[in-house]
Motif scaffolding. Structure first.
Motif, PDB file in Angstrom:
ATOM      1  N   GLU A 147      -1.520 -15.732   6.539  1.00 45.91           N
ATOM      2  CA  GLU A 147      -2.254 -14.584   5.998  1.00 45.91           C
ATOM      3  C   GLU A 147      -1.217 -13.546   5.623  1.00 45.91           C
ATOM      4  N   GLY A 182      -7.273 -13.807   1.650  1.00 45.75           N
ATOM      5  CA  GLY A 182      -8.312 -13.798   2.682  1.00 45.75           C
ATOM      6  C   GLY A 182      -9.229 -12.604   2.520  1.00 45.75           C
ATOM      7  N   GLU A 183      -8.638 -11.450   2.199  1.00 48.50           N
ATOM      8  CA  GLU A 183      -9.413 -10.229   2.001  1.00 48.50           C
ATOM      9  C   GLU A 183     -10.295 -10.347   0.756  1.00 48.50           C
ATOM     10  N   ILE A 184      -9.741 -10.934  -0.317  1.00 48.59           N
ATOM     11  CA  ILE A 184     -10.520 -11.072  -1.557  1.00 48.59           C
ATOM     12  C   ILE A 184     -11.740 -11.946  -1.318  1.00 48.59           C
ATOM     13  N   GLU A 240       0.840  -1.202   0.000  1.00 47.96           N
ATOM     14  CA  GLU A 240       0.000   0.000   0.000  1.00 47.96           C
ATOM     15  C   GLU A 240       0.875   1.254   0.000  1.00 47.96           C
ATOM     16  N   SER A 281     -13.373 -19.614   7.094  1.00 46.13           N
ATOM     17  CA  SER A 281     -13.221 -18.360   7.849  1.00 46.13           C
ATOM     18  C   SER A 281     -12.432 -18.662   9.128  1.00 46.13           C
ATOM     19  N   SER A 290     -10.839  -5.511  -6.020  1.00 50.39           N
ATOM     20  CA  SER A 290     -10.742  -5.787  -4.587  1.00 50.39           C
ATOM     21  C   SER A 290      -9.804  -4.806  -3.891  1.00 50.39           C
ATOM     22  N   ALA A 340     -13.223 -12.463   1.634  1.00 52.50           N
ATOM     23  CA  ALA A 340     -14.129 -11.795   2.564  1.00 52.50           C
ATOM     24  C   ALA A 340     -14.979 -10.754   1.824  1.00 52.50           C
ATOM     25  N   GLN A 341     -14.403 -10.128   0.777  1.00 49.96           N
ATOM     26  CA  GLN A 341     -15.171  -9.120   0.038  1.00 49.96           C
ATOM     27  C   GLN A 341     -16.275  -9.738  -0.806  1.00 49.96           C
ATOM     28  N   SER A 396      -6.900  -5.225  -3.030  1.00 55.08           N
ATOM     29  CA  SER A 396      -6.092  -5.902  -2.022  1.00 55.08           C
ATOM     30  C   SER A 396      -5.452  -7.107  -2.690  1.00 55.08           C
ATOM     31  N   ASN A 439      -0.010 -10.165   3.066  1.00 60.95           N
ATOM     32  CA  ASN A 439      -0.594  -9.075   2.280  1.00 60.95           C
ATOM     33  C   ASN A 439      -0.148  -9.119   0.824  1.00 60.95           C
ATOM     34  N   SER A 443      -4.342  -9.641  -0.728  1.00 63.89           N
ATOM     35  CA  SER A 443      -4.489 -10.751   0.208  1.00 63.89           C
ATOM     36  C   SER A 443      -5.668 -11.637  -0.185  1.00 63.89           C
TER      37      SER A 443
END
Lengths: 172, 359
Positions: free
Chosen positions: B115, B181-183, A131, B100, B175, B185-186, B177, B117, B179
């Motif tokens: 996990e 996990g983030e993808i 980021e 999850s 997304s 979760a979205q 992101s 980034n 990650s």
């Protein structure tokens, strides 16, 4: 010595060892494989510096694409027996002089260089995260970034032009 | 990280590792059964009920065959080839979110090895390395056909990696992101990426077929032209590892497809199931049960895509090599760039309009 420092020394040892093996090994395929190992250990250094994006991109671009092409070309050249005639005394002397000069320059530069002190108050451990890198590239350095992309595009178009078949040229 | 969390993580990684191997093992059985079904015959049915013990018999056969290294082969690299293939195949599952979170004694631990980034970049890097096992093995065999197979595999993988990366960029633009996990979760609540990225999905699945060297892109081992391709000189368990790595790659790419485009462990009505379960069993057990259902759904999706790989294998004939290259460079890459432009325009202009209209 904490674990990060000892791991750093282990990784540095591995990096230098594999880099030396690139030069020393007689088989060009082995050289390329050692070079790939060197890129891996360099990525390990990036991860130690918390620059994960740089580590991943180093693996993808260098180990994953460029070194594959190196391997590709060397496999086609079929350099099993190393031809001795390219290693005359003149080449050896010239190589020694060039290598020695490079070493002297590097040593001089290293002696003059000042390593900045680490300020723990201002140090941001998240600086290498993707980021922050993205914000830096697309806000502060947008123009140089775009110029580099144009440069790469020009190089790509040039490569395609060189590889293109002329009209009337035979296929094989 | 304290002990409970560490133990759950270790158990997760171990279970994922074992499951990957078991699924890859039973994919060989599944492939024969699917082939048998499509060709209107029985498939394996002698070892155990429905031929279920066939993979074990195969593994036993592979182990007890003579471990042979050709006289003029480069011995170390000949062994390194299949080892590298297995290594890179197994590395990728570290960042895949299989479910999850688990709640044990107030600890909440994600069902994911690491996990990170840079999750999807990690997977992409490992995929890019997959070609080394094939190239090193093909060259070390000291055989023209093996070398040609290895070179084909390398050029095919490099070509299709470009289009694959470009189709991924469209997902990342949505997304914002990297990650995994983030993808996932979205994509909660039926928001699956397949509805927004149908073109990207088609490009991605085509490229993953090419990356796994599966039919219709199995030119590296094209037996009518290359004897056996890069593994011509291999026998016993070394050949077994090459074939096994292909099945592991199939499972990994199916898992990645379901994570990126089909919502991973999300399924329709999961919120309702979650409230029912937590009301019936309490927040801890109910939460864990809901997670396990999600994981089962995830594996269901991944197994469907493994079946899809097999279905295509027994349906479509192999491409010619120039057709393969033309498809990769002249069709898929421009399509992927077009997809990126469309996605960028939609994110910039269409999304604010729709959100303004809905509110």
């Amino acid at each position: 010595m904490n674990s990060a420092v000892s791991f750093f020394y282990f990784l540095s040892f591995l990096t230098v060892l594999s880099a030396v093996m690139v030069v020393v090994s007689r088989n060009p395929i082995h050289s390329v494989l050692y070079l790939i190992l060197t890129f891996f250990t360099l990525s390990g250094h990036y991860i130690l510096l918390n620059a994960q994006f740089l580590a991943a991109v180093n693996i993808i671009v260098y180990a994953g694409a460029i070194m594959v092409l190196f391997l590709f070309v060397i496999m086609f050249l079929n350099m099993k027996q190393d031809n001795e005639e390219s290693k005359t005394n003149l080449t050896k002397v010239a190589a020694t002089i060039v290598g020695g000069t490079l070493f002297v320059i590097l040593f001089g530069a290293y002696r003059k260089s000042v390593i900045p002190e680490l300020d723990p108050q201002q140090f941001d451990s998240q600086i290498g995260m993707i980021e922050n890198l993205g914000h830096l590239l697309f806000r502060d350095y947008l123009l140089p970034f775009e110029l580099v992309s144009i440069l790469l595009l020009v190089a790509m178009v040039g490569a395609v032009m060189l590889g293109k078949r002329e009209i009337g040229e035979r296929h094989f | 990280m304290d002990l409970t969390e560490f133990l759950i993580k270790t158990a997760t990684i171990f279970v994922v590792f074992v499951l990957t191997l078991v699924i890859a093992m039973y994919s060989t059985w599944g492939e024969r059964k699917v082939a048998g079904f499509i060709q209107d015959r029985m498939g394996p049915n002698r070892a155990g009920p429905g031929g279920l013990l066939q993979p074990l018999a195969d593994a036993g056969k592979m182990f007890f065959k003579e471990d042979f290294i050709p006289a003029l082969a480069n011995k170390w690299l000949f062994i390194a080839g299949p080892s590298l293939a297995m290594l890179t195949a197994l590395l990728a599952s570290a960042v895949i979110p299989f479910g999850s979170t688990f709640r044990i004694n107030g600890h909440e631990v994600a069902l994911q090895g690491v996990e990170s980034n840079i999750g999807i970049l990690y997977v992409f890097g490992v995929v890019a390395l997959g070609v080394y096992g094939i190239m090193v093995g093909g060259w070390a065999s000291n055989n023209k056909f093996s070398l040609l197979g290895a070179i084909r595999a390398a050029s095919q993988n490099i070509s299709y990696e470009v289009a694959m990366g470009l189709s991924l960029i469209a997902i990342l633009m949505m997304s914002s992101s990297l990650s995994l996990g983030e993808i996932v979760a979205q994509q909660h609540g039926g928001n699956w990426n397949i509805f927004y990225q149908p073109l990207g999905f088609i490009i991605f699945i085509t490229c993953s077929f090419a990356e796994c060297n599966r039919v219709p892109f199995d030119l590296p081992e094209c037996e009518t032209e290359l004897v056996g391709g890069y593994h011509t000189e291999y026998g016993s368990m070394k050949l077994g590892f090459y074939l096994f790595a292909e099945y592991i790659n199939m499972f990994i790419s199916s898992a990645i497809i379901s994570v990126l485009y089909f919502g991973g462990y999300n399924y329709p009505g999961m919120d309702w199931v979650y409230t029912q379960l937590t009301q019936a069993f309490g927040t801890e057990t109910g939460h864990n049960a809901a997670t396990l259902i999600g994981t089962a759904v995830f594996f269901g999706k991944a197994l469907f895509f493994i079946f899809f790989y097999m279905w295509v294998r027994w349906t479509i004939p192999r491409f010619r090599y120039d057709q393969l290259m033309n498809l990769g460079w002249k069709k898929l890459i421009p399509l992927a760039i077009f997809n990126i432009i469309i996605t960028g325009a939609a994110v910039l202009f269409l999304k604010p309009m729709i959100t303004a209209w809905l509110n």
